[in-house]
Design an enzyme around this catalytic site. Structure first.
Site, mmCIF file in Angstrom:
data_model
loop_
_atom_site.group_PDB
_atom_site.id
_atom_site.type_symbol
_atom_site.label_atom_id
_atom_site.label_comp_id
_atom_site.label_asym_id
_atom_site.label_seq_id
_atom_site.Cartn_x
_atom_site.Cartn_y
_atom_site.Cartn_z
ATOM 1 N N CYS A 1 0.849 -1.193 0.000
ATOM 2 C CA CYS A 1 0.000 0.000 0.000
ATOM 3 C C CYS A 1 0.887 1.247 0.000
ATOM 4 O O CYS A 1 1.488 1.562 -1.016
ATOM 5 C CB CYS A 1 -0.984 -0.048 1.157
ATOM 6 S SG CYS A 1 -2.467 0.897 0.811
ATOM 7 N N GLU B 1 -1.705 -9.173 3.438
ATOM 8 C CA GLU B 1 -1.571 -9.814 4.756
ATOM 9 C C GLU B 1 -2.907 -10.284 5.332
ATOM 10 O O GLU B 1 -2.953 -11.195 6.147
ATOM 11 C CB GLU B 1 -0.857 -8.881 5.745
ATOM 12 C CG GLU B 1 -1.617 -7.615 6.152
ATOM 13 C CD GLU B 1 -1.372 -6.431 5.233
ATOM 14 O OE1 GLU B 1 -1.042 -6.646 4.041
ATOM 15 O OE2 GLU B 1 -1.557 -5.282 5.687
ATOM 16 N N HIS C 1 -3.608 -4.994 0.428
ATOM 17 C CA HIS C 1 -3.082 -5.554 1.684
ATOM 18 C C HIS C 1 -3.169 -7.072 1.659
ATOM 19 O O HIS C 1 -4.150 -7.646 2.132
ATOM 20 C CB HIS C 1 -3.878 -5.014 2.871
ATOM 21 C CG HIS C 1 -3.586 -3.585 3.172
ATOM 22 N ND1 HIS C 1 -2.540 -3.188 3.973
ATOM 23 C CD2 HIS C 1 -4.184 -2.450 2.753
ATOM 24 C CE1 HIS C 1 -2.504 -1.878 4.046
ATOM 25 N NE2 HIS C 1 -3.496 -1.401 3.313
HETATM 26 N N1 GLN Z 1 -1.979 6.761 2.840
HETATM 27 C C1 GLN Z 1 -2.081 5.995 1.655
HETATM 28 C C2 GLN Z 1 -3.445 6.139 0.998
HETATM 29 O O1 GLN Z 1 -4.380 6.514 1.643
HETATM 30 C C3 GLN Z 1 -1.763 4.530 1.894
HETATM 31 C C4 GLN Z 1 -2.753 3.845 2.765
HETATM 32 C C5 GLN Z 1 -2.283 2.534 3.295
HETATM 33 O O2 GLN Z 1 -1.083 2.245 3.281
HETATM 34 N N2 GLN Z 1 -3.194 1.715 3.795
HETATM 35 O O3 GLN Z 1 -3.585 5.863 -0.163
#
Ligand code: GLN
Length: 557
Positions: A383, A522, A520
């Site tokens: 992310c 995970e 994500h």
């Molecule tokens: N801050 C970033 C976004 O909102 C990444 C978010 C995250 O890593 N879950 O896109």
């Protein structure tokens, strides 16, 4: 007809109620029952999505896009049933729903009160989570009530489950209470008094537990168990030890050996085959006999609270088991990483930059991504970790000076990461694309599928299609993809519907293993299968380890 097990906690928090509930669910599942788990959180936030990871730990995201308590992560890792939005609710959600009904006139002019309106609403939510009375109904729903008995805020939940068990009738519900039995070193004794008091509190409310799970640093001896039984009115075989163990995968075995599942099935009149915990025993033996170690460094912001990266830690551990190695995770605070000290990363076998929000620590993460790229250390960016890898590549390889995400620098000349609504056409007008308009400025949440480009590292790992869960606002800006591609970045997966960038990587001709993912992964790792991406990452770390061991001068970079 769905039966219920209500799990409460006493004395102190953080005793492992989530693991205890998930373990009981796992044992019941091994007896052939269809089981689900529901978590009730007594706080007023509608969901944990708005809470700081420093405060609350990880926010677990379900396939259907709910932002939930991290206990749901344990649930999915322990049982087969997948969690949905309805498996977790908060006091905030209950009140929101009651107030909406009140405004709508549903209460027909009555005075709206905690009892019965709030308590009825709680019971409806619990039944909904269990699929009660529908085709999706489970045999047993294990309902974990957050907080500690005696807290003002959990009272309506306790009252609601007492009423629900009464309404369901005899042998339809069981109560399990998790308590703490401290060892007082100076006296050389285990003390049962806090347990006596917490059960008294529970009985005041009208709940008589069927089983007590006694957390202690050791097994509770029989004479202490007898004392607890006598004072709490719980049958002796219901007083069960839950000692500290070195891995959570031992807990199902520990509880089963002492007859917890037998007791619950007896109480609920469930006739099933015996439990089969072989897969848990195999896991425990796998974790006990690793054939090596890999050292992975996580460069993140929330490194002081390990709960913040719960699923990530578990996913790395699962991948270790799959590769027969133990994964040692070191946490480095990204705020402390600068170009002058980033070389300290050279002693690790792989670098992981996890998700995160806000500008703090971002430059340290960019620095870490650059070092991993230049020194050819395996890199996994998740992310935000993908976003910083993209920014780093834009700045230092594609020549886009001061490239950034608009999250961190709204005035950046090169917004390689930005909100969809900020992607502009050359003439300055907002680029019109066929995306759901509410994506811009709001979170992209839950599971989405992408097509993977053949011939890429991502394709070796995932095959043709990847379906993973999301929780972010910002996206790789489509207007910069050509420039980044020309400089050598590979975009290896895009979402099927909106063609948003999902995976970026470096060609394996230039770097052994460098992958950034916008999702994500995970959240979908399990101890049984691990997860293809983490399995591959840990394998790359092993390869790097073998390689640096063979060329020791590299380790001194
Ligand atoms: N801050 C970033 C976004 O909102 C990444 C978010 C995250 O890593 N879950 O896109």
């Amino acid at each position: 007809m769905t039966k219920f097990v209500f799990v409460t906690g006493g004395v102190v928090s953080s005793l492992g109620k989530g693991i205890a509930s998930a373990s009981l669910a796992a044992i019941l599942e091994s007896r052939g029952l269809k089981v689900t788990l529901i978590k009730l959180d007594p706080y007023l936030n509608v969901d944990p999505g708005t809470m700081s990871p420093f405060q609350h730990g990880e926010v677990f995201v379900t396939d259907d896009g709910a932002e939930t308590d991290l206990d749901l992560g344990h649930y999915e890792r322990f049982i087969e049933t997948r969690m949905k939005r309805t498996n977790n609710f908060t006091t905030g959600q209950i009140y929101k729903s009651v107030l909406e009904k009140e405004r709508h006139g549903d209460y027909l002019g009555k005075t709206v009160q905690v009892i019965p309106h709030v308590t009825n609403e709680i019971q409806d939510f619990i039944k909904r989570g269990a699929g009660f009375g529908t085709a999706d109904a489970v045999d047993v729903a294990i309902v974990e009530i957050g907080g500690t008995v005696g807290d003002i805020e959990s009272l309506p939940f306790l009252e609601a489950v007492r009423q629900l068990s009464l309404r369901l009738g005899p042998n339809q519900a069981a109560f399990v209470h998790l308590t703490y039995v401290p060892w007082i070193a100076a006296a050389g004794e285990l003390k049962t008094k806090p347990t006596q008091h917490t059960v008294q509190k529970l009985r005041e409310i009208g709940i008589q537990p069927d089983a007590l799970l006694c957390r202690a640093d050791r097994m509770i001896p029989d004479d202490e168990r007898e004392k607890i039984s006598l004072f709490t009115n719980v049958a002796l075989w219901g007083v069960i030890s839950m000692p500290d163990v070195d891995t959570i995968y031992k807990v199902p075995r520990v509880l089963h050996e002492q007859g917890l599942d037998g007791l619950i099935c007896d109480k609920l009149r469930l006739n099933t085959p015996p439990a089969n915990l072989k897969r848990w025993d195999d896991l425990v033996s796998e974790t006990a006999h690793p054939q090596g170690t890999v050292n992975i460094v996580m460069v993140g912001k929330y490194v002081d609270l390990s709960d913040s990266y719960k699923s990530l830690n578990e996913a790395l551990r699962h991948a270790g088991m799959k590769n027969h190695v133990s994964v040692k995770i070191s946490y480095l605070d990204s705020e402390l990483i600068t170009p002058d000290n980033v070389a300290q990363l050279a002693r690790f076998d792989a670098v992981l930059v996890p998700g995160g929000f806000g500008v703090r620590g971002v430059e340290g993460k960019i620095c870490a991504a650059r070092f991993a790229r230049e020194q050819k250390i395996p890199y996994l960016g998740i992310c935000l970790g993908m976003q910083v890898a993209t920014i780093e590549f834009a700045r230092h390889v594609a020549g886009l000076r001061d490239a950034n995400s608009t999250e961190f620098d709204p005035a950046t000349p090169h917004p390689v990461i930005a909100l969809i609504t900020e992607w502009k056409d050359a003439d300055g007008s907002i680029k019109t694309r066929s995306v759901d308009s509410d994506l811009g400025g709001t979170m992209r949440l839950g599971a989405q599928s992408s097509d993977v480009v053949p011939g890429t590292l991502a394709h070796q790992i995932y095959g043709d299609v990847v379906t993973e869960r999301h929780r972010h606002r910002y996206e790789a800006n489509v207007n910069y993809l050509d420039a980044l591609r020309q400089a050598g970045l590979v975009v290896s997966a895009k979402t099927q519907r909106e063609h948003l960038t999902e995976i970026v990587e470096l060609p394996q001709t230039t770097h052994p293993w460098f992958v950034g993912v916008q999702f994500h992964p995970e959240f979908k790792s399990t101890p049984w299968a691990g997860h293809p991406l983490f399995n591959a990452f840990v394998r790359a770390a092993q390869d790097h380890h073998a390689h640096t061991a063979a060329t020791p001068e590299k380790a001194l970079v």
